[in-house]
Design a protein around this motif. Structure first.
Motif, PDB file in Angstrom:
ATOM      1  N   GLY A 558      11.089 -10.157   5.346  1.00  0.00           N
ATOM      2  CA  GLY A 558      10.142 -11.136   4.820  1.00  0.00           C
ATOM      3  C   GLY A 558       9.193 -10.604   3.772  1.00  0.00           C
ATOM      4  N   ILE A 559       9.573  -9.514   3.143  1.00  0.00           N
ATOM      5  CA  ILE A 559       8.717  -9.023   2.060  1.00  0.00           C
ATOM      6  C   ILE A 559       9.266  -9.551   0.750  1.00  0.00           C
ATOM      7  N   ASN A 560       8.367 -10.079  -0.037  1.00  0.00           N
ATOM      8  CA  ASN A 560       8.762 -10.725  -1.274  1.00  0.00           C
ATOM      9  C   ASN A 560       8.933  -9.686  -2.377  1.00  0.00           C
ATOM     10  N   ALA A 561      10.172  -9.262  -2.590  1.00  0.00           N
ATOM     11  CA  ALA A 561      10.413  -8.244  -3.613  1.00  0.00           C
ATOM     12  C   ALA A 561      11.727  -8.524  -4.319  1.00  0.00           C
ATOM     13  N   ASP A 562      11.692  -8.392  -5.652  1.00  0.00           N
ATOM     14  CA  ASP A 562      12.901  -8.616  -6.430  1.00  0.00           C
ATOM     15  C   ASP A 562      13.621  -7.303  -6.725  1.00  0.00           C
ATOM     16  N   SER A 563      12.836  -6.262  -6.881  1.00  0.00           N
ATOM     17  CA  SER A 563      13.448  -4.966  -7.200  1.00  0.00           C
ATOM     18  C   SER A 563      12.721  -3.861  -6.436  1.00  0.00           C
ATOM     19  N   LEU A 564      13.254  -2.659  -6.523  1.00  0.00           N
ATOM     20  CA  LEU A 564      12.617  -1.521  -5.861  1.00  0.00           C
ATOM     21  C   LEU A 564      11.201  -1.289  -6.380  1.00  0.00           C
ATOM     22  N   LYS A 565      11.014  -1.617  -7.660  1.00  0.00           N
ATOM     23  CA  LYS A 565       9.707  -1.430  -8.283  1.00  0.00           C
ATOM     24  C   LYS A 565       8.609  -2.157  -7.524  1.00  0.00           C
ATOM     25  N   ASP A 566       8.954  -3.358  -7.028  1.00  0.00           N
ATOM     26  CA  ASP A 566       7.956  -4.149  -6.309  1.00  0.00           C
ATOM     27  C   ASP A 566       7.539  -3.510  -4.991  1.00  0.00           C
ATOM     28  N   LEU A 567       8.416  -2.641  -4.471  1.00  0.00           N
ATOM     29  CA  LEU A 567       8.104  -2.027  -3.174  1.00  0.00           C
ATOM     30  C   LEU A 567       7.198  -0.805  -3.311  1.00  0.00           C
ATOM     31  N   VAL A 568       7.289  -0.160  -4.474  1.00  0.00           N
ATOM     32  CA  VAL A 568       6.626   1.133  -4.642  1.00  0.00           C
ATOM     33  C   VAL A 568       5.169   1.125  -4.199  1.00  0.00           C
ATOM     34  N   ASP A 569       4.448   0.088  -4.609  1.00  0.00           N
ATOM     35  CA  ASP A 569       3.032   0.069  -4.248  1.00  0.00           C
ATOM     36  C   ASP A 569       2.700  -1.031  -3.250  1.00  0.00           C
ATOM     37  N   HIS A 570       3.705  -1.509  -2.561  1.00  0.00           N
ATOM     38  CA  HIS A 570       3.493  -2.591  -1.601  1.00  0.00           C
ATOM     39  C   HIS A 570       2.955  -2.021  -0.293  1.00  0.00           C
ATOM     40  N   PRO A 571       1.709  -2.373   0.047  1.00  0.00           N
ATOM     41  CA  PRO A 571       1.103  -1.734   1.225  1.00  0.00           C
ATOM     42  C   PRO A 571       1.893  -1.982   2.518  1.00  0.00           C
ATOM     43  N   LYS A 572       2.440  -3.176   2.635  1.00  0.00           N
ATOM     44  CA  LYS A 572       3.147  -3.492   3.868  1.00  0.00           C
ATOM     45  C   LYS A 572       4.438  -2.656   3.983  1.00  0.00           C
ATOM     46  N   ALA A 573       5.110  -2.537   2.850  1.00  0.00           N
ATOM     47  CA  ALA A 573       6.325  -1.723   2.836  1.00  0.00           C
ATOM     48  C   ALA A 573       5.996  -0.276   3.214  1.00  0.00           C
ATOM     49  N   HIS A 574       4.855   0.201   2.710  1.00  0.00           N
ATOM     50  CA  HIS A 574       4.439   1.568   3.010  1.00  0.00           C
ATOM     51  C   HIS A 574       4.240   1.762   4.500  1.00  0.00           C
ATOM     52  N   LYS A 575       3.576   0.777   5.094  1.00  0.00           N
ATOM     53  CA  LYS A 575       3.290   0.888   6.522  1.00  0.00           C
ATOM     54  C   LYS A 575       4.590   0.877   7.327  1.00  0.00           C
ATOM     55  N   MET A 576       5.522   0.012   6.884  1.00  0.00           N
ATOM     56  CA  MET A 576       6.791  -0.073   7.604  1.00  0.00           C
ATOM     57  C   MET A 576       7.546   1.250   7.533  1.00  0.00           C
ATOM     58  N   ILE A 577       7.564   1.831   6.339  1.00  0.00           N
ATOM     59  CA  ILE A 577       8.269   3.112   6.188  1.00  0.00           C
ATOM     60  C   ILE A 577       7.588   4.189   7.021  1.00  0.00           C
ATOM     61  N   ARG A 578       6.271   4.170   7.005  1.00  0.00           N
ATOM     62  CA  ARG A 578       5.535   5.200   7.736  1.00  0.00           C
ATOM     63  C   ARG A 578       5.876   5.144   9.232  1.00  0.00           C
ATOM     64  N   ASP A 579       5.841   3.925   9.762  1.00  0.00           N
ATOM     65  CA  ASP A 579       6.183   3.767  11.177  1.00  0.00           C
ATOM     66  C   ASP A 579       7.635   4.163  11.446  1.00  0.00           C
ATOM     67  N   GLU A 580       8.489   3.777  10.482  1.00  0.00           N
ATOM     68  CA  GLU A 580       9.900   4.059  10.644  1.00  0.00           C
ATOM     69  C   GLU A 580      10.154   5.573  10.681  1.00  0.00           C
ATOM     70  N   ILE A 581       9.487   6.303   9.775  1.00  0.00           N
ATOM     71  CA  ILE A 581       9.660   7.764   9.754  1.00  0.00           C
ATOM     72  C   ILE A 581       9.261   8.344  11.101  1.00  0.00           C
ATOM     73  N   ARG A 582       8.160   7.820  11.623  1.00  0.00           N
ATOM     74  CA  ARG A 582       7.670   8.354  12.886  1.00  0.00           C
ATOM     75  C   ARG A 582       8.705   8.130  14.003  1.00  0.00           C
ATOM     76  N   THR A 583       9.245   6.936  14.076  1.00  0.00           N
ATOM     77  CA  THR A 583      10.210   6.682  15.147  1.00  0.00           C
ATOM     78  C   THR A 583      11.501   7.462  14.922  1.00  0.00           C
ATOM     79  N   MET A 584      11.930   7.546  13.664  1.00  0.00           N
ATOM     80  CA  MET A 584      13.185   8.255  13.398  1.00  0.00           C
ATOM     81  C   MET A 584      13.059   9.733  13.757  1.00  0.00           C
ATOM     82  N   MET A 585      11.895  10.329  13.419  1.00  0.00           N
ATOM     83  CA  MET A 585      11.715  11.749  13.669  1.00  0.00           C
ATOM     84  C   MET A 585      11.568  12.012  15.164  1.00  0.00           C
ATOM     85  N   ALA A 586      10.989  11.047  15.862  1.00  0.00           N
ATOM     86  CA  ALA A 586      10.764  11.250  17.288  1.00  0.00           C
ATOM     87  C   ALA A 586      12.044  11.032  18.078  1.00  0.00           C
ATOM     88  N   ARG A 587      12.982  10.309  17.454  1.00  0.00           N
ATOM     89  CA  ARG A 587      14.148   9.872  18.215  1.00  0.00           C
ATOM     90  C   ARG A 587      14.940  11.023  18.838  1.00  0.00           C
TER      91      ARG A 587
END
Lengths: 643, 351
Positions: A558-587
């Motif tokens: 549900g993030i409104n993005a047309d290209s990767l460029k739109d994600l680069v500074d998207h705060p929500k995307a950042h938070k999702m990746i951050r959480d994802e890294i944490r779970t992936m590393m802990a797995r």
């Protein structure tokens, strides 16, 4: 006064040190801040003889690997004395050894006798014993814990040895006589690119060559503060060198360092960049919390120190020379620097005496020189210490070269380089693709100085090979005795070696910890949010990652993005990746603390085949590093504290 | 040589006054009551220092004045400088020359107190010949009054300069942080003011440096150098160890310049020879910084080995216990410190 002992092997050196330095303290162990326990060269040697006789009685053969799982303590050195005097091979590892590593090393090195430091380690090794079929004897080093069943106390082995010596057992002397220069003194396991540890075979002649080439003068009056792990070859060589010079080693720890610097007043210290970073931070904190007048005085003093030292560097040809130098231009500039120096001397003299000296005092006050190794020293910190008058001799080496290849000397102290090669050592700068020798090569302008390529080394310090890994050895150790270091570098125009990075992918953090990026990347790529990624962190305090996000997943979320460029500074995307890294590393739970990815940047373009990745989708690390240099720099500087 | 115009203007004098205040305050800020108590513990070193400071130095000054045939005003100033107590700069130079800072501080405190008694006595003793000459000259010129050393004023000025010292000590007692700042500021201030004075004098009396006869330079430089030399060898003669020898040497040569400014400004206020006396004191203060810098560099290099041995034994006794004895290999130590590598600072090391 240069009084180092030259010996034919390590056991011989230990004997000669005892004969020459007798009752001088060799090692000191901290009990409380002002109460230290010294042990003399003679005591250490005599106890080592007893231990050696005991080990021989337990069945340790000459040229056999003996395990030594422990962090820094006096008993480590005692165990090493025992092992060396028996003509055996010390196979060390720190107390933080994991189960897998322990099983691999003990079995691979065919260890039959192993020393363990403390209760936790003896429990661990006893628990793993079913998987260690060849292991026969376990010796507990700490006198504070009770040995478990099937474990011997160090004292017990020494008592066995003492009895043997009393009976007139001559085997220790025979073993010492029988050591050949080509015999191993240690087998050090390092984590390599293949993932499993490799045993680096280092010989007595490797070690002895280092004793004669280290360009630092120590004497019986010197005090060396030791903080790096002793199983690290860099620390090990300096401790043996300290013995050879009759100086005393004082064991400290990060927790007590501040206090110990004041009480021990070390004259010499070798450490990894991380320590210099924290000392630098400590000094700046002190300055920040000082009275405004003192703070101003410090800034004036630092300013003067900066320009004074830079002029000295220029006049003594110790400035960083990455490009060919015009003689006329240098002559003119030299006159300018001389004039500047002349104007600055009285002011620098006063501020050096009144301000910088008290700053130096916070680092112990008596330090004559320091060596930094085990990773690259950030240039600002390097310069900071030189400007305030603590010369930092940065060195370069690796376990495979026992370890010193190059190190700055007091006469050749070029900031930003690792100094000239140590004597008897040859170097080649080799083109990565074609393996053509770029330096020294008379066909190239200036013999090839200033050209970048992989560093190859030949000299008396180069290892014998990897233990029981002839295939891997062959890829690293080339004909003619040349060792591929896997590091990129160039020779400057004033003949100092500059390290530019690594051609192979092992990442060395600024605290000296080694990690392989591939397993982490593999783990992260399992995520549905991550398309591609590269882990970076060479010479940094922590691990970072460049991440190419998977656009579809984010759109689905549900993030409104047309290209990767739109994600680069998207705060929500950042938070999702951050959480994802944490779970992936802990797995998997298989990553150590220092291996955790702590910072990341999202990239707006995918990696292209032939450009950033090979056609087998392997990352071309130096290409990516170069392309995203700015991004990486910014990622690591975000968490740095500025002056 | 005579000064046709006033050497210092009111503004310079005010500056000099502030400098004296700041420096003496900074000196006090570096001292504690314990430093005074420590004088008794180091009585031997302090006594030898006392003899070379108040015994040798004034005699050297008198000798230089006679040999170089100085004008009486300059001669009196030179003897005045020779009788001064030690200054705090000597502590800093001693530190960098790897000498005993503790002894240097003890000597400074002891001599500062002793100066109250010694200076008037020594001055009247050594300057009597020159004051007579001066009186004759003044009488011959304009029939003016007789020139006498204002002993009472000197004592008063000495007491006056001790007031900021006491103030500094009080600050140290209550705020060591600010005391450290005051100490550093004082050191910096001294150099700035001396350089400023030299600069303005040079601008105002452009030819003053050229007009100054070489004898004056020789005496200003020679007094300090002779002090270093006497201090070094006299203490050696009395069997002092190298680290104390360096401290005594520097303490003897380096006098408390600001005190001489204070005395000249306050006690010789309306004397016709005041400017001449001031000029010599300024010359001495300027040159002593340079000569002691060079001497310090020399001592630092020469004393490196015995200093390292000394520090190592100090650390051994600190960490391994008071009774720990360090045994160096045969022939490692030079004979002078072989019987006691701690150079008398640790009883256990004596053999």
């Amino acid at each position: 006064m240069d009084s180092r002992i030259i010996a034919s092997n390590l056991a011989d050196l230990y004997k000669k040190a005892a004969d020459k330095y007798e009752t001088l303290p060799a090692f000191a162990t901290r009990r409380t801040s002002l109460e230290w326990q010294p042990v003399t060269f003679r005591e250490l040697y005599e106890r080592g003889r007893k231990l050696s006789a005991g080990l021989i009685e337990l069945g340790v053969e000459a040229r056999e690997q003996v395990g030594l799982l422990s962090d820094n303590r006096y008993e480590w050195m005692l165990a090493d004395y025992g092992i060396q005097l028996s003509g055996a091979v010390n196979t060390p590892r720190g107390a933080d050894v994991t189960d897998d590593e322990l099983i691999y090393i003990v079995n691979h090195a065919r260890i039959r006798v192993a020393f363990v430091e403390n209760d936790a380690l003896q429990k661990k090794i006893v628990r793993l014993r079913p998987e260690l079929p060849e292991l026969q004897e376990i010796i507990l080093m700490s006198p504070k814990s009770e040995p478990l069943e099937g474990v011997r106390a160090l004292e017990e082995v020494m008592a066995i040895g003492a009895l043997q010596l009393e009976k007139g057992d001559k085997r220790v002397d025979e073993r010492m006589e029988g050591i050949r220069p080509d015999d191993l003194f240690t087998l050090i396991y390092t984590s390599g690119t293949t993932g499993k540890p490799k045993g680096v075979m280092l010989t007595h002649s490797n070690m002895m060559s280092q004793m004669s080439v280290i360009p630092i003068e120590l004497a019986c009056t010197d005090r060396v503060l030791s903080i790096l792990p002793i199983w690290h070859i860099f620390e090990r060589v300096f401790e043996v060198y300290t013995i050879s010079c009759g100086a005393c080693n004082y064991y400290t720890s990060i927790r007590t360092l501040g206090e110990d610097l004041q009480n021990v007043e070390p004259t010499f210290m070798g450490s990894a960049p991380r320590l210099w970073e924290s000392l630098h931070q400590r000094i700046l904190d002190n300055v920040r919390s000082a009275h405004p007048v003192r703070r101003a005085l410090f800034h004036i003093a630092y300013f003067l120190g900066h320009y004074y030292q830079e002029s000295i560097f220029y006049i003594t040809e110790n400035d960083l020379q990455l490009k060919p130098q015009s003689r006329i231009k240098r002559a003119i500039f030299k006159i300018g620097h001389l004039i500047r120096l002349f104007i600055m001397v009285p002011w620098y003299g006063f501020f050096n005496a009144a301000v910088l000296e008290s700053v130096r005092k916070s680092a112990g006050g008596s330090i004559k020189a320091t060596v930094s190794g085990g990773g690259a020293l950030p240039i600002e910190i390097d310069k900071f210490f030189n400007y305030i008058g603590i010369p930092v001799l940065e060195g370069y080496g690796m376990t495979e070269t026992c370890p010193v290849i190059a190190v700055r000397t007091e006469d050749k102290l070029v900031n930003g380089t690792v100094g000239p090669l140590v004597p008897d050592t040859e170097i080649r700068i080799v083109d990565l693709e074609t393996e053509e020798v770029l330096y020294p090569n008379s066909k190239n302008p200036y013999e090839g100085r200033g050209m970048r390529g992989e560093i190859w080394v030949r000299g008396p310090q180069v290892m014998k090979g990897y233990y029981r890994e002839p295939e891997i050895t062959k890829t690293v150790l080339r004909e003619g005795g040349w060792l591929r270091t896997g590091d990129l570098g160039m020779m400057t125009f004033n003949d100092s070696l500059k390290i530019l990075g690594r051609s192979k992918s092992t990442i060395v953090l600024s605290n000296g910890e080694n990690l392989e990026p591939e397993p982490i990347e593999m783990q992260l790529r399992q995520s549905r949010y991550i398309e591609q990624c590269m882990v970076v962190g060479q010479d940094q305090k922590f691990v970072g990652a460049l991440i190419v996000p998977k656009l579809e997943t984010f759109v689905e979320e549900g993030i409104n993005a047309d290209s990767l460029k739109d994600l680069v500074d998207h705060p929500k995307a950042h938070k999702m990746i951050r959480d994802e890294i944490r779970t992936m590393m802990a797995r998997t739970g298989g990553f150590k603390r220092f291996e955790q990815v702590r910072e990341f940047r999202l990239l707006s373009k995918t990696f292209k085949v032939g450009d950033e990745v090979t056609n087998l989708f392997k990352l071309k690390r130096h290409v990516i590093e170069k392309k995203y240099e700015q991004t990486i720099k910014e990622m690591f500087s975000a968490k740095e504290v500025k002056v | 040589m005579e000064f046709d115009t006033q050497l210092l203007y009111a503004i310079d004098e005010a500056l000099l006054g502030i400098m004296i205040l700041v420096i003496m305050f900074g000196m006090g800020a570096s001292l504690t009551v314990d430093d005074f108590k420590a004088v008794a513990r180091r009585s031997r070193g302090v006594l030898i220092g006392f003899m070379s400071q108040f015994g040798a130095m004034p005699l050297v000054a008198l000798g230089l004045a006679i040999v170089l045939d100085l004008d009486p005003a300059f001669a009196i100033a030179l003897i005045l400088v020779g009788c001064l107590p030690g200054g705090t700069t000597s502590n800093m130079f001693t530190y960098f020359s790897r000498g005993s800072v503790a002894l240097s501080i003890s000597m400074t405190t002891a001599s500062t107190i002793m100066a109250l008694f010694m200076m008037p006595i020594l001055l009247s003793l050594y300057t009597s010949g020159f004051t007579q000459q001066l009186s004759d000259a003044i009488f011959a010129a304009d029939g003016g009054t007789e020139f006498v050393i204002p002993t009472k004023n000197i004592v008063v000025s000495l007491v006056l300069v001790l007031i900021p010292v006491a103030g500094g000590m009080v600050l140290r007692r209550f705020s060591p942080g600010w005391a450290k700042t005051a100490e550093d500021t004082a050191g910096f201030m001294g150099i700035i003011v001396i350089l400023f004075l030299l600069g303005t004098l040079f601008l105002r009396h452009g030819d003053i440096l050229i007009r100054t006869p070489w004898q004056l330079y020789a005496s200003a430089i020679g007094l300090g150098l002779a002090g270093f030399f006497f201090g070094f060898w006299a203490s050696r003669l009395f069997g002092m160890q190298p680290i104390f020898q360096r401290a005594i040497s520097l303490e003897t040569g380096i006098q408390n310049g600001p005190v001489s400014f204070a005395i000249i400004l306050l006690s010789f206020a309306d004397s016709p020879v005041r400017d001449q006396m001031l000029w010599l004191a300024i010359l001495y203060s300027a040159f002593i910084v340079m000569t002691s810098s060079f001497i310090t560099l020399y001592y630092r290099k020469k004393g490196r080995f015995d200093w390292e041995v000394y520090r190592n034994t100090v650390v051994h006794n600190r960490l391994f216990g008071e009774s720990y004895v360090t045994h160096y290999p045969e022939g490692f130590l030079p004979p002078r410190i072989a019987h006691d590598p701690s150079q008398g600072t640790s009883p256990s090391q004596k053999r």
